[in-house]
Design a protein around this motif. Structure first.
Motif, PDB file in Angstrom:
ATOM      1  N   THR A 336      13.561 -12.682 -42.676  1.00 10.90           N
ATOM      2  CA  THR A 336      13.815 -13.711 -43.347  1.00 10.90           C
ATOM      3  C   THR A 336      15.013 -13.486 -44.157  1.00 10.90           C
ATOM      4  OG1 THR A 336      12.194 -13.443 -45.098  1.00 10.90           O
ATOM      5  CG2 THR A 336      11.441 -14.743 -43.127  1.00 10.90           C
ATOM      6  N   ALA A 337      15.321 -12.442 -44.389  1.00  9.07           N
ATOM      7  CA  ALA A 337      16.637 -12.184 -44.975  1.00  9.07           C
ATOM      8  C   ALA A 337      16.330 -12.367 -46.553  1.00  9.07           C
ATOM      9  CB  ALA A 337      17.857 -13.020 -45.027  1.00  9.07           C
ATOM     10  N   SER A 338      14.877 -11.890 -47.077  1.00  7.38           N
ATOM     11  CA  SER A 338      14.668 -11.986 -48.337  1.00  7.38           C
ATOM     12  C   SER A 338      14.700 -10.802 -49.069  1.00  7.38           C
ATOM     13  CB  SER A 338      13.297 -12.219 -48.396  1.00  7.38           C
ATOM     14  OG  SER A 338      12.877 -13.499 -47.844  1.00  7.38           O
ATOM     15  N   ILE A 339      14.718  -9.612 -48.174  1.00 11.14           N
ATOM     16  CA  ILE A 339      15.021  -8.276 -48.666  1.00 11.14           C
ATOM     17  C   ILE A 339      15.722  -7.445 -47.619  1.00 11.14           C
ATOM     18  CG2 ILE A 339      13.078  -8.114 -50.138  1.00 11.14           C
ATOM     19  CD1 ILE A 339      11.800  -6.419 -47.799  1.00 11.14           C
ATOM     20  N   PRO A 340      16.418  -6.376 -47.892  1.00  7.20           N
ATOM     21  CA  PRO A 340      17.393  -5.768 -46.890  1.00  7.20           C
ATOM     22  C   PRO A 340      16.067  -5.036 -45.485  1.00  7.20           C
ATOM     23  CG  PRO A 340      17.870  -4.866 -48.721  1.00  7.20           C
ATOM     24  CD  PRO A 340      16.891  -5.796 -48.984  1.00  7.20           C
ATOM     25  N   LEU A 341      16.908  -5.059 -44.424  1.00 10.28           N
ATOM     26  CA  LEU A 341      16.020  -5.035 -43.210  1.00 10.28           C
ATOM     27  C   LEU A 341      15.800  -3.611 -43.011  1.00 10.28           C
ATOM     28  CD1 LEU A 341      14.855  -6.655 -40.623  1.00 10.28           C
ATOM     29  CD2 LEU A 341      16.984  -5.792 -39.705  1.00 10.28           C
ATOM     30  N   THR A 342      14.470  -3.183 -42.696  1.00 10.98           N
ATOM     31  CA  THR A 342      14.098  -1.542 -42.864  1.00 10.98           C
ATOM     32  C   THR A 342      13.543  -1.279 -41.311  1.00 10.98           C
ATOM     33  OG1 THR A 342      11.789  -2.120 -43.745  1.00 10.98           O
ATOM     34  CG2 THR A 342      13.717  -1.453 -45.200  1.00 10.98           C
ATOM     35  N   GLY A 343      13.068  -2.251 -40.651  1.00 10.19           N
ATOM     36  CA  GLY A 343      12.701  -1.956 -39.372  1.00 10.19           C
ATOM     37  C   GLY A 343      11.244  -1.477 -39.177  1.00 10.19           C
ATOM     38  N   VAL A 344      10.417  -2.125 -39.963  1.00  9.03           N
ATOM     39  CA  VAL A 344       8.895  -1.777 -39.796  1.00  9.03           C
ATOM     40  C   VAL A 344       8.073  -2.850 -38.981  1.00  9.03           C
ATOM     41  CG1 VAL A 344       9.158  -0.342 -41.709  1.00  9.03           C
ATOM     42  CG2 VAL A 344       8.196  -3.008 -41.827  1.00  9.03           C
ATOM     43  N   PRO A 345       7.133  -2.459 -38.278  1.00  4.95           N
ATOM     44  CA  PRO A 345       6.280  -3.549 -37.312  1.00  4.95           C
ATOM     45  C   PRO A 345       5.726  -4.405 -38.372  1.00  4.95           C
ATOM     46  CG  PRO A 345       5.261  -1.360 -37.085  1.00  4.95           C
ATOM     47  CD  PRO A 345       6.671  -1.111 -38.072  1.00  4.95           C
ATOM     48  N   LEU A 346       5.232  -5.389 -37.832  1.00  3.54           N
ATOM     49  CA  LEU A 346       4.391  -6.356 -38.252  1.00  3.54           C
ATOM     50  C   LEU A 346       2.915  -6.105 -38.044  1.00  3.54           C
ATOM     51  CD1 LEU A 346       4.304  -9.078 -40.132  1.00  3.54           C
ATOM     52  CD2 LEU A 346       4.166 -10.419 -38.033  1.00  3.54           C
ATOM     53  N   PRO A 347       2.030  -5.596 -39.056  1.00  2.00           N
ATOM     54  CA  PRO A 347       0.696  -5.167 -38.739  1.00  2.00           C
ATOM     55  C   PRO A 347      -0.093  -6.046 -37.944  1.00  2.00           C
ATOM     56  CG  PRO A 347       1.227  -5.033 -41.159  1.00  2.00           C
ATOM     57  CD  PRO A 347       2.423  -5.839 -40.436  1.00  2.00           C
ATOM     58  N   PHE A 348      -0.762  -5.618 -36.845  1.00  2.00           N
ATOM     59  CA  PHE A 348      -1.589  -6.053 -35.875  1.00  2.00           C
ATOM     60  C   PHE A 348      -0.958  -6.993 -34.942  1.00  2.00           C
ATOM     61  CE2 PHE A 348      -4.368  -5.808 -39.862  1.00  2.00           C
ATOM     62  CZ  PHE A 348      -5.468  -5.150 -39.410  1.00  2.00           C
ATOM     63  N   ILE A 349       0.334  -7.462 -35.167  1.00  2.00           N
ATOM     64  CA  ILE A 349       1.047  -8.310 -34.345  1.00  2.00           C
ATOM     65  C   ILE A 349       2.069  -7.495 -33.479  1.00  2.00           C
ATOM     66  CG2 ILE A 349       2.386 -10.542 -34.061  1.00  2.00           C
ATOM     67  CD1 ILE A 349      -0.568 -10.638 -35.538  1.00  2.00           C
ATOM     68  N   SER A 350       2.926  -6.770 -33.988  1.00  2.39           N
ATOM     69  CA  SER A 350       4.251  -6.410 -33.193  1.00  2.39           C
ATOM     70  C   SER A 350       3.645  -5.150 -32.171  1.00  2.39           C
ATOM     71  CB  SER A 350       5.084  -5.513 -34.233  1.00  2.39           C
ATOM     72  OG  SER A 350       5.607  -6.289 -35.179  1.00  2.39           O
ATOM     73  N   TYR A 351       4.240  -5.207 -31.123  1.00  2.00           N
ATOM     74  CA  TYR A 351       4.272  -4.094 -30.296  1.00  2.00           C
ATOM     75  C   TYR A 351       4.448  -2.759 -30.677  1.00  2.00           C
ATOM     76  CZ  TYR A 351       5.056  -1.120 -25.964  1.00  2.00           C
ATOM     77  OH  TYR A 351       4.958   0.024 -25.180  1.00  2.00           O
ATOM     78  N   GLY A 352       3.471  -1.914 -30.300  1.00  2.00           N
ATOM     79  CA  GLY A 352       3.640  -0.558 -31.028  1.00  2.00           C
ATOM     80  C   GLY A 352       2.277   0.215 -31.010  1.00  2.00           C
ATOM     81  N   GLY A 353       1.954   1.178 -30.464  1.00  2.00           N
ATOM     82  CA  GLY A 353       0.784   1.806 -30.410  1.00  2.00           C
ATOM     83  C   GLY A 353       0.334   2.435 -31.769  1.00  2.00           C
ATOM     84  N   SER A 354       1.212   3.223 -32.378  1.00  2.00           N
ATOM     85  CA  SER A 354       0.760   4.065 -33.472  1.00  2.00           C
ATOM     86  C   SER A 354       0.405   3.059 -34.729  1.00  2.00           C
ATOM     87  CB  SER A 354       2.120   4.928 -34.035  1.00  2.00           C
ATOM     88  OG  SER A 354       2.101   5.800 -32.922  1.00  2.00           O
ATOM     89  N   SER A 355       1.436   1.969 -34.960  1.00  2.00           N
ATOM     90  CA  SER A 355       1.076   1.220 -36.115  1.00  2.00           C
ATOM     91  C   SER A 355      -0.244   0.443 -35.820  1.00  2.00           C
ATOM     92  CB  SER A 355       2.206  -0.128 -35.996  1.00  2.00           C
ATOM     93  OG  SER A 355       2.165  -0.931 -37.209  1.00  2.00           O
ATOM     94  N   LEU A 356      -0.260  -0.140 -34.729  1.00  2.00           N
ATOM     95  CA  LEU A 356      -1.541  -1.013 -34.285  1.00  2.00           C
ATOM     96  C   LEU A 356      -2.962  -0.227 -34.366  1.00  2.00           C
ATOM     97  CD1 LEU A 356      -3.189  -3.587 -33.355  1.00  2.00           C
ATOM     98  CD2 LEU A 356      -2.797  -2.916 -31.020  1.00  2.00           C
ATOM     99  N   LEU A 357      -2.760   1.107 -33.891  1.00  2.00           N
ATOM    100  CA  LEU A 357      -3.868   1.995 -34.109  1.00  2.00           C
ATOM    101  C   LEU A 357      -4.370   2.264 -35.454  1.00  2.00           C
ATOM    102  CD1 LEU A 357      -6.049   3.656 -32.442  1.00  2.00           C
ATOM    103  CD2 LEU A 357      -4.219   5.669 -32.339  1.00  2.00           C
ATOM    104  N   VAL A 358      -3.184   2.668 -36.228  1.00  2.00           N
ATOM    105  CA  VAL A 358      -3.541   2.853 -37.930  1.00  2.00           C
ATOM    106  C   VAL A 358      -3.996   1.914 -38.395  1.00  2.00           C
ATOM    107  CG1 VAL A 358      -2.400   3.529 -40.095  1.00  2.00           C
ATOM    108  CG2 VAL A 358      -1.887   4.818 -37.920  1.00  2.00           C
ATOM    109  N   CYS A 359      -3.700   0.427 -38.040  1.00  2.00           N
ATOM    110  CA  CYS A 359      -4.309  -0.766 -38.778  1.00  2.00           C
ATOM    111  C   CYS A 359      -5.525  -1.018 -38.650  1.00  2.00           C
ATOM    112  CB  CYS A 359      -3.445  -1.859 -38.520  1.00  2.00           C
ATOM    113  SG  CYS A 359      -1.561  -2.000 -39.255  1.00  2.00           S
ATOM    114  N   LEU A 360      -5.978  -0.511 -37.261  1.00  2.00           N
ATOM    115  CA  LEU A 360      -7.579  -0.658 -36.797  1.00  2.00           C
ATOM    116  C   LEU A 360      -8.272   0.389 -37.207  1.00  2.00           C
ATOM    117  CD1 LEU A 360      -6.856  -1.893 -33.159  1.00  2.00           C
ATOM    118  CD2 LEU A 360      -7.750  -3.319 -35.018  1.00  2.00           C
ATOM    119  N   LEU A 361      -7.810   1.603 -37.372  1.00  5.48           N
ATOM    120  CA  LEU A 361      -8.411   2.654 -37.956  1.00  5.48           C
ATOM    121  C   LEU A 361      -8.806   2.161 -39.669  1.00  5.48           C
ATOM    122  CD1 LEU A 361      -6.733   5.703 -36.570  1.00  5.48           C
ATOM    123  CD2 LEU A 361      -8.986   4.947 -36.137  1.00  5.48           C
TER     124      LEU A 361
END
Length: 388
Positions: A336-361
């Motif tokens: 949303t351009a509120s802070i500089p872009l860093t490129g991290v996935p949105l928890p539970f929502i974005s595609y990506g195995g590691s992030s999703l797995l860690v959020c569920l753990l």
């Protein structure tokens, strides 16, 4: 009374809502990218498969749910006994990203290791390792944690090592999440806030100044954040296209599946910029409802932690809530351009195995805390009835 309590069903329900919505949005956001990408580069069964990413995401969801239920059923005494081993394994995993044959560099970042057909981002798992380590040493030291030499300093040194290893991959977004999470755990654990501020803010500021001067992409992102319209077809492309998505969504949205920006205008629409697709397809109203569900999840998790009488379990739960909340804040703030872009996935929502797995753990850890809370309630109820 040795029987453990039941898990918090409201937290479980909110988790199911977020994961289910995540699957729905990955279907919408990834289909065009998958079809075009694999039509050109794919081979065999992957070629032209618009469902490629959602198939993989569902596999990770299944693995994450299994991991969540396993974690939920492990007594906290296990984590108390083995926190140091878990922290050491997390540290080793951060070193493995530089080992040839195991490392799996992606887009210039040394953040992944190859395990069979899957790639795992070790920094994600290191966050959980550090959470358990800090919760354990703070609960063990008690009031002595306020002592500078024997309490706060060792915790800061370990946190600093983890931060540097992740930031130099380079993955400044995940490093910031880890640092913020660690800071919240230390504050909740009774750290001297003045000491914590003086020992973290100046060195982190110096590191960031050096990092921006050395890593050209970091300076580019800061300049794009300050004025994305200065170069909307170059360095400002990502932010400007994200803002176009929100503008098109308006109040009520364009409708599910009707995003235009996901047609390769938004880079990685199914990962870092999936909230932009949510804003375009569901509008301000839909995005606000989604954020309220997020907020309900975080508040419920915090409520469970505050009710827990076990200091280690409570601090662990607070760390998980902080980790998920900070990551969501950084992702949403970036797109949303509120802070500089860093490129991290949105928890539970974005595609990506590691992030999703860690959020569920991590959610499994929270559910385990809730079981401890409900066990204490049941025990108190039995004692009260015995007295009457």
């Amino acid at each position: 009374m040795k029987t453990r309590g039941v898990p918090d069903f409201l937290l479980l329900f909110l988790t199911a809502l977020l994961v289910g919505f995540g699957i729905t949005m990955v279907i919408s956001a990834s289909s065009i990218y998958a079809y075009v990408d694999f039509s050109i580069l794919g081979c065999g069964s992957c070629k032209g498969d618009s469902l490629y990413f959602i198939k993989k995401q569902i596999m990770w969801v299944c693995a994450g749910i299994i991991g969540m239920f396993i974690t939920m059923n492990i007594p906290f005494s296990f984590y108390k006994k083995n926190f140091l081993l878990i922290a050491v394994l997390s540290f080793i995993s951060l070193i493995l990203v530089y080992v040839p044959g195991i490392a799996d560099p992606i887009k210039g970042a040394q953040s992944w290791i190859k395990i069979g057909p899957a790639s795992l981002q070790t920094a994600e798992f290191a966050k959980l390792g550090l959470i358990l380590y800090l919760a354990a040493i703070i609960s063990k030291k008690g009031e002595r944690f306020r002592d500078f030499k024997t309490g706060l300093m060792p915790a800061l040194v370990v946190t600093g090592v983890f931060f540097l290893l992740i930031a130099l991959q380079p993955d400044l977004g995940t490093a910031a999440i880890l640092l913020g999470t660690a800071g919240i755990i230390m504050v909740c654990g009774g750290a001297n806030i003045k000491q914590l501020f003086l020992l973290t803010v100046p060195p982190v500021s110096l590191f960031l100044t050096w990092y921006v001067s050395v890593k050209s992409h970091a300076l580019v992102r800061i300049l794009a954040y300050t004025n994305p319209w200065a170069d909307p077809k170059g360095d400002g492309w990502q932010i400007s296209q994200s803002l176009f998505a929100f503008a098109r969504g308006g109040i009520t949205g364009a409708g599910y599946g009707k995003s235009i920006q996901k047609y390769l205008y938004l880079p990685e629409a199914h990962t870092d910029f999936i909230f932009s697709v949510i804003g375009e397809e569901f509008g301000f109203i839909g995005a606000s409802i989604f954020l309220l569900v997020y907020l309900a999840f975080l508040l419920r998790g915090l409520y469970i932690c505050l009710k827990c009488k076990d200091n280690f379990a409570s601090l662990t739960g607070i760390g998980v809530v902080a980790m998920i909340g900070i990551q969501a804040l950084i992702n949403i703030g970036g797109v949303t351009a509120s802070i500089p872009l860093t490129g991290v996935p949105l928890p539970f929502i974005s595609y990506g195995g590691s992030s999703l797995l860690v959020c569920l753990l991590g959610t499994g850890l929270l559910l385990s805390v809730s079981r401890e809370v409900n066990r204490q309630k049941a025990l108190e109820l039995v004692q009260a009835r015995g007295q009457t």
